[in-house]
Design a protein around this motif. Structure first.
Motif, short mmCIF file in Angstrom:
data_model
loop_
_atom_site.label_atom_id
_atom_site.label_comp_id
_atom_site.label_asym_id
_atom_site.label_seq_id
_atom_site.Cartn_x
_atom_site.Cartn_y
_atom_site.Cartn_z
N VAL A 1 49.60 7.50 -18.61
CA VAL A 1 48.57 8.42 -18.24
C VAL A 1 47.40 8.41 -19.09
O VAL A 1 46.23 8.36 -18.94
CB VAL A 1 49.24 9.94 -18.25
N ILE B 1 46.88 3.97 -16.69
CA ILE B 1 47.65 3.28 -15.72
C ILE B 1 48.05 4.15 -14.63
O ILE B 1 48.90 5.19 -14.50
CB ILE B 1 48.90 2.87 -16.53
N ASP B 2 47.06 3.90 -13.32
CA ASP B 2 47.19 4.79 -12.31
C ASP B 2 48.22 5.07 -11.59
O ASP B 2 48.44 5.94 -10.46
CB ASP B 2 45.76 4.50 -11.60
N ILE C 1 51.21 5.35 -12.36
CA ILE C 1 52.12 6.30 -12.96
C ILE C 1 51.48 7.59 -12.58
O ILE C 1 50.45 7.99 -13.43
CB ILE C 1 52.42 6.36 -14.49
N LEU C 2 51.76 8.67 -11.59
CA LEU C 2 51.09 9.71 -11.20
C LEU C 2 51.59 10.97 -12.16
O LEU C 2 50.65 11.36 -12.50
CB LEU C 2 51.15 9.97 -9.75
N ALA C 3 52.84 10.83 -12.25
CA ALA C 3 53.24 12.03 -13.30
C ALA C 3 52.78 13.35 -12.93
O ALA C 3 52.18 13.93 -13.85
CB ALA C 3 52.98 11.54 -14.67
N GLU C 4 52.78 13.96 -11.72
CA GLU C 4 52.28 15.32 -11.42
C GLU C 4 52.82 16.28 -12.09
O GLU C 4 52.14 17.12 -12.03
CB GLU C 4 52.06 15.22 -9.73
N CYS C 5 54.05 16.22 -12.08
CA CYS C 5 54.46 17.46 -12.97
C CYS C 5 54.44 17.45 -14.38
O CYS C 5 54.50 18.61 -15.03
CB CYS C 5 56.10 17.85 -12.62
N GLY C 6 53.82 16.39 -14.94
CA GLY C 6 53.42 16.67 -16.39
C GLY C 6 54.64 16.24 -17.30
O GLY C 6 54.44 16.60 -18.53
N CYS D 1 59.11 16.09 -10.35
CA CYS D 1 58.30 15.61 -9.13
C CYS D 1 58.58 14.06 -8.62
O CYS D 1 58.20 13.54 -7.60
CB CYS D 1 56.80 15.70 -9.33
N GLY D 2 59.15 13.29 -9.52
CA GLY D 2 59.56 11.64 -9.17
C GLY D 2 58.16 11.03 -8.78
O GLY D 2 58.17 10.19 -7.95
N THR D 3 57.28 11.21 -9.70
CA THR D 3 56.12 10.41 -9.42
C THR D 3 55.81 9.56 -10.50
O THR D 3 54.58 9.23 -10.78
CB THR D 3 54.91 11.02 -8.91
N TYR E 1 54.82 7.17 -3.64
CA TYR E 1 55.52 8.01 -2.50
C TYR E 1 54.80 7.41 -1.28
O TYR E 1 53.86 6.90 -1.32
CB TYR E 1 55.58 9.43 -2.53
N ARG F 1 52.80 23.31 -18.15
CA ARG F 1 53.82 22.40 -18.52
C ARG F 1 54.81 22.78 -19.81
O ARG F 1 55.45 22.00 -20.01
CB ARG F 1 53.13 21.06 -18.76
N ARG G 1 43.91 13.52 -10.74
CA ARG G 1 45.17 14.43 -11.46
C ARG G 1 44.97 15.92 -11.35
O ARG G 1 44.92 16.56 -12.27
CB ARG G 1 45.38 13.83 -12.88
N PHE H 1 56.80 22.78 -10.81
CA PHE H 1 55.90 22.04 -9.93
C PHE H 1 56.57 22.12 -8.62
O PHE H 1 57.47 22.06 -8.27
CB PHE H 1 55.99 20.50 -10.44
#
Lengths: 106, 415
Positions: free
Chosen positions: A29, A33-34, A36-41, A46-48, A106, B59, B352, B362
């Motif tokens: 992030v 490296i786009d 890897i979304l990593a939405e929940c941080g 979130c599984g992203t 996803y 977070r 983001r 989340f």
């Protein structure tokens, strides 16, 4: 400083450096490296931040814990090399780690 | 109750006004520009608006939803009394207690019972069902010429889809939406006694409905989430109150915010017609377009956290037990994070945003919400040659904790 290499679905290779204890997700992030979304941080919620650990490295990682394993089984296109990059923390043992990126999360 | 923030320079923050409902973003920008959290006196809460600060708090596992980590039961009761949360037995039992307002072990245990149904692979398998549902609905509306997009389309989809995942028959969904809205409205910052009575009554009726549904599943189990949760209850993973609360939470989440962001997302496409044309010309942009709808008009723009340790936010120190109001709607327009944040850009990438929150809480339903939206917008853009606004300035819902148009009248021309 440790080294970690990302290889995207088109074979594009990006080599980056990481700090002790930094997650592979946060290295991605922080360096754009786009895939890897990593939405929940980084909370395994979130599984992203799905990645595929390179064959040469998969045997050298501690196996996923229950919550990561539960999430991996419900990702798009999981394999035995699937991991959540937020749960992979850089250390001496992972210096030089190579991970492959899915085309989409996803 | 009044709800004004008076910052040290005397500037007011009035989130219950019509002006704020129509356009909260200048007020958010003014708060953000102050650089540090701002105290919201009426609710004893510090408002956080800068992207980095909001993301860090959301977070941080030391920031929690429930005050039980640092308050005695007496203190919590006194606080609830002051905020008009007491004397509503069903609401306290099933709504004020929930996965959303739990932390640590309880939260993780409840989330584990339901997360499978909301993961990317499970949601992707619902695509065909959602497409058939939306096609049929659009068939029934396309000849009408003029519709209220919110009521006739947006409100008809997410609730029905979440209902099918959970196991609620289609015909019961309109009633569930009424209950959900009455329960959720009470969460806003103006907790009037009238809203309180409605919320308690709605929770009670909702509870009795779920008891009936569970009794039916007990007789005849189905392939649905409620049946699986009842099996989890039998196995000791959660108790009946937790099961009822979790079902209510999922149904309420499914009936509210996606409807709002469908409405505001459609409105954004109409306010930025070049972006509508761009998406029509390149339907592959649908994923980034939907991400942008969530960023641009975050449907749940406000959530709270309590600090369980002394902490520093935006360079300022705060003691343990401080209540923070995270304004996702403000963070998602922060120019320090997003280039041209007030421009709606369907190709924005990376994007983001924090519309789904962050950390352990989340948004569980994020993949389902996005798929509902993807199917709806893709179907409409394919089947209509033009969409236009009937009222130039649609009215938006009032309040700090929701964002979405009340009504969105559209003129439709079939392709």
């Amino acid at each position: 400083m440790y080294r970690v290499t990302f290889i995207d679905a088109d074979g594009q290779v990006t080599e980056l450096t990481a700090q002790q204890g930094q997650s592979v997700m946060s290295v991605a992030v922080a360096n754009g490296i786009d895939q890897i979304l990593a939405e929940c941080g980084g909370s395994c919620a979130c599984g992203t931040c799905h990645c595929y650990v390179d064959d040469a490295w998969i045997g050298r990682l501690a196996p996923p814990d229950d919550s990561e394993q539960g999430m991996i089984e419900c990702l798009m296109n999981p394999t035995t090399r699937s991991r959540l990059s937020c749960q992979l923390k850089m250390s001496d043992a992972l210096d030089g780690l190579v991970v492959h990126l899915p085309r989409e999360q996803y | 109750m009044t709800a004004n923030l008076l910052a040290s320079d005397g500037q007011a923050f009035e989130p219950l006004t019509d002006a704020f409902a129509q356009n909260p973003y200048p007020a958010y920008a003014a708060l953000r520009d102050k650089g540090t959290p701002q105290f919201f006196a009426d609710f004893d809460m510090w408002l956080v608006t800068r992207f980095d600060d909001v993301a860090a708090i959301a977070r941080d596992i030391s920031m929690v939803r429930s005050p039980e980590f640092f308050m005695s039961e007496e203190e919590i009761t006194e606080q609830k009394r002051l905020q008009n949360w007491l004397d509503m037995p069903h609401h306290q039992r099933f709504v004020q207690f929930s996965m959303l307002d739990s932390d640590g072990e309880v939260h993780d245990r409840l989330r584990k019972q339901v997360f499978r149904e909301f993961t990317p692979a499970f949601i992707a398998r619902q695509r065909g069902m959602i497409e058939r549902f939306v096609e049929k609905l659009v068939d029934s509306l396309i000849g009408k010429g003029e519709i209220d997009f919110v009521e006739e389309l947006a409100a008809q989809v997410p609730g029905h889809i979440i209902g099918r995942v959970l196991g609620v028959p289609d015909e019961d969904c309109p009633q569930l939406r009424v209950w959900s809205e009455r329960v959720v409205q009470f969460f806003d910052i103006d907790r009037s006694d009238e809203r309180k009575a409605l919320a308690e009554q709605a929770t009670t009726e909702f509870y009795h409905y779920l008891l009936k549904l569970m009794a039916e599943r007990r007789r005849a189990p189905q392939e649905d989430l409620i049946t699986r949760l009842m099996a989890a209850q039998d196995a000791g993973a959660l108790n009946e109150d937790e099961l009822v609360s979790t079902c209510m939470l999922i149904l309420m989440a499914g009936h509210g915010s996606t409807i709002d962001v469908l409405g505001s997302g459609m409105h954004a496409l109409l306010r930025f017609p070049d972006q509508m044309e761009r998406l029509k010309a390149d339907p592959g942009l649908i994923h980034t377009a939907i991400q942008e709808m969530f960023r641009f008009e975050s449907p749940l723009p406000f959530f709270h956290r309590y600090s369980t340790t002394d902490c520093v936010v935006g360079g300022q120190g705060f003691p343990r037990g401080t209540k923070f109001g995270l304004l996702y709607g403000a963070a998602n327009r922060d120019p320090a994070q997003f280039e041209n944040p007030d421009t709606f850009d369907v190709g924005r990438n990376p994007n983001r945003h924090l519309a789904f929150g962050g950390g352990a809480h989340f948004c569980l339903g994020n993949h389902l919400a996005r798929l509902d939206m993807e199917v709806i917008f893709t179907t409409l853009l394919k089947r209509l040659s033009s969409i236009s606004l009937v009222d130039a300035e649609p009215q938006y819902k009032r309040g700090l904790s929701v964002r979405g148009p009340k009504v969105l009248r559209l003129a439709l021309t079939p392709a």
